[in-house]
Write an enzyme that holds these catalytic residues in place. Structure first.
Site, PDB file in Angstrom:
ATOM      1  N   LYS A  81       0.929  -1.054   0.034  1.00  0.00           N
ATOM      2  CA  LYS A  81      -0.052   0.069   0.105  1.00  0.00           C
ATOM      3  C   LYS A  81       0.840   1.187  -0.083  1.00  0.00           C
ATOM      4  CE  LYS A  81      -2.352  -0.414   3.837  1.00  0.00           C
ATOM      5  NZ  LYS A  81      -1.867  -1.787   4.026  1.00  0.00           N
ATOM      6  N   THR A 114       4.107   1.520  -0.968  1.00  0.00           N
ATOM      7  CA  THR A 114       4.857   1.630  -2.007  1.00  0.00           C
ATOM      8  C   THR A 114       3.797   2.286  -3.169  1.00  0.00           C
ATOM      9  OG1 THR A 114       5.919  -0.278  -1.390  1.00  0.00           O
ATOM     10  CG2 THR A 114       6.091   0.038  -3.457  1.00  0.00           C
ATOM     11  N   ARG A 128       1.756   8.016   6.741  1.00  0.00           N
ATOM     12  CA  ARG A 128       2.118   7.814   8.347  1.00  0.00           C
ATOM     13  C   ARG A 128       3.545   7.805   8.686  1.00  0.00           C
ATOM     14  NH1 ARG A 128      -0.838   2.528   9.334  1.00  0.00           N
ATOM     15  NH2 ARG A 128      -0.516   2.159   7.177  1.00  0.00           N
ATOM     16  N   LYS A 185       8.773  -6.199  10.556  1.00  0.00           N
ATOM     17  CA  LYS A 185       8.291  -5.623   9.440  1.00  0.00           C
ATOM     18  C   LYS A 185       9.022  -4.717   8.699  1.00  0.00           C
ATOM     19  CE  LYS A 185       4.154  -4.056   7.018  1.00  0.00           C
ATOM     20  NZ  LYS A 185       4.684  -3.093   6.418  1.00  0.00           N
ATOM     21  N   ALA A 237      -2.973   0.805  13.620  1.00  0.00           N
ATOM     22  CA  ALA A 237      -4.258   0.417  12.866  1.00  0.00           C
ATOM     23  C   ALA A 237      -5.049  -0.531  13.350  1.00  0.00           C
ATOM     24  CB  ALA A 237      -3.720   0.161  11.350  1.00  0.00           C
ATOM     25  N   PHE A 284      -3.648  -1.586   6.755  1.00  0.00           N
ATOM     26  CA  PHE A 284      -4.275  -2.903   6.593  1.00  0.00           C
ATOM     27  C   PHE A 284      -5.269  -2.745   5.323  1.00  0.00           C
ATOM     28  CE2 PHE A 284      -3.374  -3.393  11.384  1.00  0.00           C
ATOM     29  CZ  PHE A 284      -1.902  -4.244  11.288  1.00  0.00           C
ATOM     30  N   PHE A 327       5.312  -8.314  -8.480  1.00  0.00           N
ATOM     31  CA  PHE A 327       6.340  -8.761  -8.087  1.00  0.00           C
ATOM     32  C   PHE A 327       6.912  -9.615  -9.099  1.00  0.00           C
ATOM     33  CE2 PHE A 327       6.235  -8.581  -3.369  1.00  0.00           C
ATOM     34  CZ  PHE A 327       5.040  -7.917  -3.166  1.00  0.00           C
ATOM     35  N   TRP A 373       7.400  -0.194  -7.869  1.00  0.00           N
ATOM     36  CA  TRP A 373       8.344  -0.857  -6.940  1.00  0.00           C
ATOM     37  C   TRP A 373       9.732  -0.907  -7.904  1.00  0.00           C
ATOM     38  CZ3 TRP A 373      11.428  -5.326  -6.761  1.00  0.00           C
ATOM     39  CH2 TRP A 373      12.271  -5.470  -5.719  1.00  0.00           C
TER      40      TRP A 373
HETATM   41  P1  ADP Z   1       2.035  -1.989   3.194  1.00  0.00           P
HETATM   42  O1  ADP Z   1       2.062  -0.527   3.206  1.00  0.00           O
HETATM   43  O2  ADP Z   1       0.830  -2.801   2.316  1.00  0.00           O
HETATM   44  O3  ADP Z   1       2.224  -2.689   4.538  1.00  0.00           O
HETATM   45  P2  ADP Z   1       4.580  -1.649   1.944  1.00  0.00           P
HETATM   46  O4  ADP Z   1       4.390  -0.762   0.700  1.00  0.00           O
HETATM   47  O5  ADP Z   1       5.177  -1.201   3.253  1.00  0.00           O
HETATM   48  O6  ADP Z   1       3.125  -2.526   2.481  1.00  0.00           O
HETATM   49  O7  ADP Z   1       5.613  -2.834   1.158  1.00  0.00           O
HETATM   50  C1  ADP Z   1       5.802  -4.076   2.181  1.00  0.00           C
HETATM   51  C2  ADP Z   1       7.209  -4.533   1.629  1.00  0.00           C
HETATM   52  O8  ADP Z   1       6.981  -5.279   0.553  1.00  0.00           O
HETATM   53  C3  ADP Z   1       8.380  -3.545   1.567  1.00  0.00           C
HETATM   54  O9  ADP Z   1       9.520  -3.615   1.994  1.00  0.00           O
HETATM   55  C4  ADP Z   1       8.161  -3.165   0.123  1.00  0.00           C
HETATM   56  O10 ADP Z   1       9.554  -2.632  -0.499  1.00  0.00           O
HETATM   57  C5  ADP Z   1       7.975  -4.498  -0.303  1.00  0.00           C
HETATM   58  N1  ADP Z   1       7.131  -4.638  -1.757  1.00  0.00           N
HETATM   59  C6  ADP Z   1       6.146  -3.684  -1.842  1.00  0.00           C
HETATM   60  N2  ADP Z   1       6.005  -3.936  -3.220  1.00  0.00           N
HETATM   61  C7  ADP Z   1       6.559  -4.901  -3.672  1.00  0.00           C
HETATM   62  C8  ADP Z   1       6.821  -5.576  -5.284  1.00  0.00           C
HETATM   63  N3  ADP Z   1       6.047  -5.053  -6.190  1.00  0.00           N
HETATM   64  N4  ADP Z   1       8.067  -6.052  -5.393  1.00  0.00           N
HETATM   65  C9  ADP Z   1       8.925  -6.462  -4.316  1.00  0.00           C
HETATM   66  N5  ADP Z   1       8.661  -5.944  -2.930  1.00  0.00           N
HETATM   67  C10 ADP Z   1       7.671  -5.286  -2.805  1.00  0.00           C
END
Ligand code: ADP
Length: 556
Positions: A72, A74, A95, A106, A274, A302, A382, A410
């Site tokens: 989210k 990202t 946030r 995390k 959250a 979430f 991914f 990403w």
């Molecule tokens: P959320 O906000 O939904 O908890 P984040 O955006 O913080 O998720 O991402 C969680 C983790 O996953 C981070 O370490 C991010 O770098 C990784 N991540 C997010 N999207 C991808 C992607 N498309 N490919 C690889 N890693 C990703």
């Protein structure tokens, strides 16, 4: 081998923060510098633009995530870069990360890959000190409360019914239950106490819902801290410290300005848990962005069952915000989990399981529809996703008439979400019928039932004896006309973390209710919710280091 988030962030060429302010339309006299790349933004920016039109508000939410998170943050960060790429004036309201998860498991919360906010190290560490201010504010209440009891207890506080806990911004399980005041009488009155992590403090929720310093002071004063020997409520204002508390928060109340790695403006401000709170950045940051940009992207913790529901039922209602569109982030891996694939096997191709798991996406789409808002599904791609899986998900969306776009932020930054941004430009212009799901005047039970049936697909809600007694007490005290802040596991639509997909006909059990009278909501706890996390066997802290020149390694 892919570069780490930290390596990518360190390669970014940052612009000086006054240039970012200019880009955002913030006069330089309205920023306070915290070094070269961070600044506090004066509340005057919002005040002076009170009568100007707001930009469009876009919420980023998700399906029920795996334990790794589905991107989210990202996607939110990547989207602002995408909007800027197509020539639109956009900002992000995010946030603030908590140190607990940074050193725990995390990781940070400043996006990932080529969709990040910088300076990443600072944002994830002490940033501009907001967390410290909140910790101090919270613990000043505890110190004054225990001192009051020690110094004669004029308020007749029942030391066994103190509901306000101390906090620390750390995952530290040994502090969940403690005894204070041990030793000689001069050490104060002995009683059982406990610590929460700072982001679970009601002070954080209050900061995020306040719309001015005076409103913050009033809300802090209204927080419930204890009951007296006659069972009556004792509030912060009874301790006569609301003024001092607001003073401690005088800088923390101002939003923080930083930038994406593509040099676009971002406000990062506030980060309530959250689960125990409403999980959204501050109202002040969101409103400031809305005055400055045509498109404002924000996120809520979430999946849509928790974050979006609370964003739409609590934050938007209280702050009178009018959301325009919702992005529902889905990943192939989480959909496979909802198709009953074990976490360890999520990297293996499995189109059938992924399609089976689409029932979870469908449920979250229905939730957003119930709020009357237009939406688009963002498939966060991914490297492990196969072409067949991605095409099958795109086909599923097309077949069922759901707007959809692939998000590759990403891997590619803003260029990876141009299609998504273009869809949103049209979506936000649509008339929408946004309306919270329930009226605050409805009974506590009806409000919870509405959420459980509409957003989780539950049939019924059961209450523990304790919860039933609490409802009666809240009604007697006139605390029942408040929105509900649900506390539930994030990975499942039910209150059992192991149940995936989109089950039907289940019952949600409310174990306990807590009045957050300063923030202005009632927390309804399903199952056990951790308000002071612990560290894993090998904490992320073990990988981190800094050299003689101050270069950091291992921060994700
Ligand atoms: P959320 O906000 O939904 O908890 P984040 O955006 O913080 O998720 O991402 C969680 C983790 O996953 C981070 O370490 C991010 O770098 C990784 N991540 C997010 N999207 C991808 C992607 N498309 N490919 C690889 N890693 C990703």
């Amino acid at each position: 081998m892919y570069k780490t988030d930290l390596e990518i962030a360190q390669e970014a060429t940052m612009m000086k923060i006054d240039e970012i302010a200019k880009k955002a339309g913030i006069p330089v006299e309205d920023i306070e510098y915290y070094g070269n790349y961070k600044a506090k933004v004066s509340l005057d920016v919002l005040k002076e633009r009170k009568n100007e039109e707001d930009g469009k508000l876009i919420l980023v939410t998700a399906i029920n995530p795996t334990k790794a998170g589905e991107g989210k943050s990202t996607t939110t960060v990547g989207l602002v870069d995408a909007f800027q790429k197509i020539g639109k004036n956009a900002m992000v309201a995010l946030r603030e990360p908590s140190l607990g998860p940074v050193f725990g498991l995390k990781g940070g919360a400043a996006g990932g890959g080529y969709a990040q906010v910088v300076p990443m190290e600072d944002i994830n560490l002490h940033f501009t000190g907001d967390m410290h201010a909140i910790t101090t504010c919270n613990n000043l209440i505890s110190a004054c409360l225990d001192n009051h009891i020690h110094q004669g207890n004029v308020l007749n506080i029942d030391k066994d019914r103190v509901v306000f806990k101390r906090v620390l911004d750390m995952n530290d399980r040994v502090l969940r239950q403690v005894e204070v005041g041990l030793g000689p009488k001069a050490n104060g009155v002995e009683r059982k106490d406990g610590f929460n992590i700072t982001v679970a403090s009601e002070v954080m929720a209050v900061l995020c819902l306040a719309d001015s310093l005076m409103d913050l002071k009033e809300k802090l004063g209204n927080m419930l801290v204890a009951y007296n020997m006659d069972g009556e409520a004792v509030y912060v204002k009874d301790l006569e410290i609301a003024g001092a508390l607001a003073m401690v928060m005088k800088d923390a109340i101002k939003p923080n300005l930083v930038q994406t790695i593509e040099n676009n403006p971002v406000l990062i401000h506030g980060g309530p848990f959250a689960n125990i709170a409403h999980g959204c950045n501050s109202v002040l940051a969101t409103k400031t962005c809305l005055k400055l940009a045509d498109y404002v992207i924000t996120e809520a913790g979430f999946g849509a069952d928790l974050g979006a529901e609370k964003f739409l039922d609590i934050k938007c209602r209280k702050a009178n915000l009018k959301p325009n569109a919702v992005v529902i982030v889905a990943t192939i891996r989480a959909l496979k989990q909802h198709g009953n694939i074990a976490y360890e096997d999520l990297q293996k191709e499995n189109v059938d399981a992924m399609l089976e798991g689409c029932c979870n996406l469908k449920k979250h789409i229905e939730t957003i529809q119930a709020f009357g808002l237009p939406y688009v599904v963002a498939i966060n791609e991914f490297a492990t996703d196969t072409k067949e899986e991605v095409e099958a998900l795109q086909d599923w969306c097309k077949t069922h008439g759901h707007p959809m776009a692939l998000s590759q932020v990403w891997a590619k930054g803003g260029a990876g979400a141009v299609d998504l941004a273009e869809i949103l430009v049209d979506l936000v212009e649509m008339e929408n019928n946004y309306k919270p799901l329930y009226e605050v005047e409805d009974t506590i039970e009806n409000k919870i039932l509405t959420i459980a049936q509409t957003c989780y697909g539950a049939k019924d809600v059961a209450y523990s004896e304790e919860a039933k007694e609490q409802i009666a007490l809240f009604e007697k005290n006139g605390w029942d006309n408040l929105p509900i802040c649900m506390a539930k596991v994030p990975t499942s639509l039910t209150d059992d973390a192991k149940i995936c997909g989109a089950p039907k006909d289940f019952t949600i059990t409310i174990r306990e209710l807590r009045p957050s009278l300063g923030a202005g909501f009632i927390v309804a706890l399903t199952g056990s919710v951790m308000t002071m996390p612990g560290l894993p066997k090998v904490p992320a802290a073990n990988r981190m280091d800094i050299d003689e020149e101050g270069n950091i390694v291992g921060l994700f």
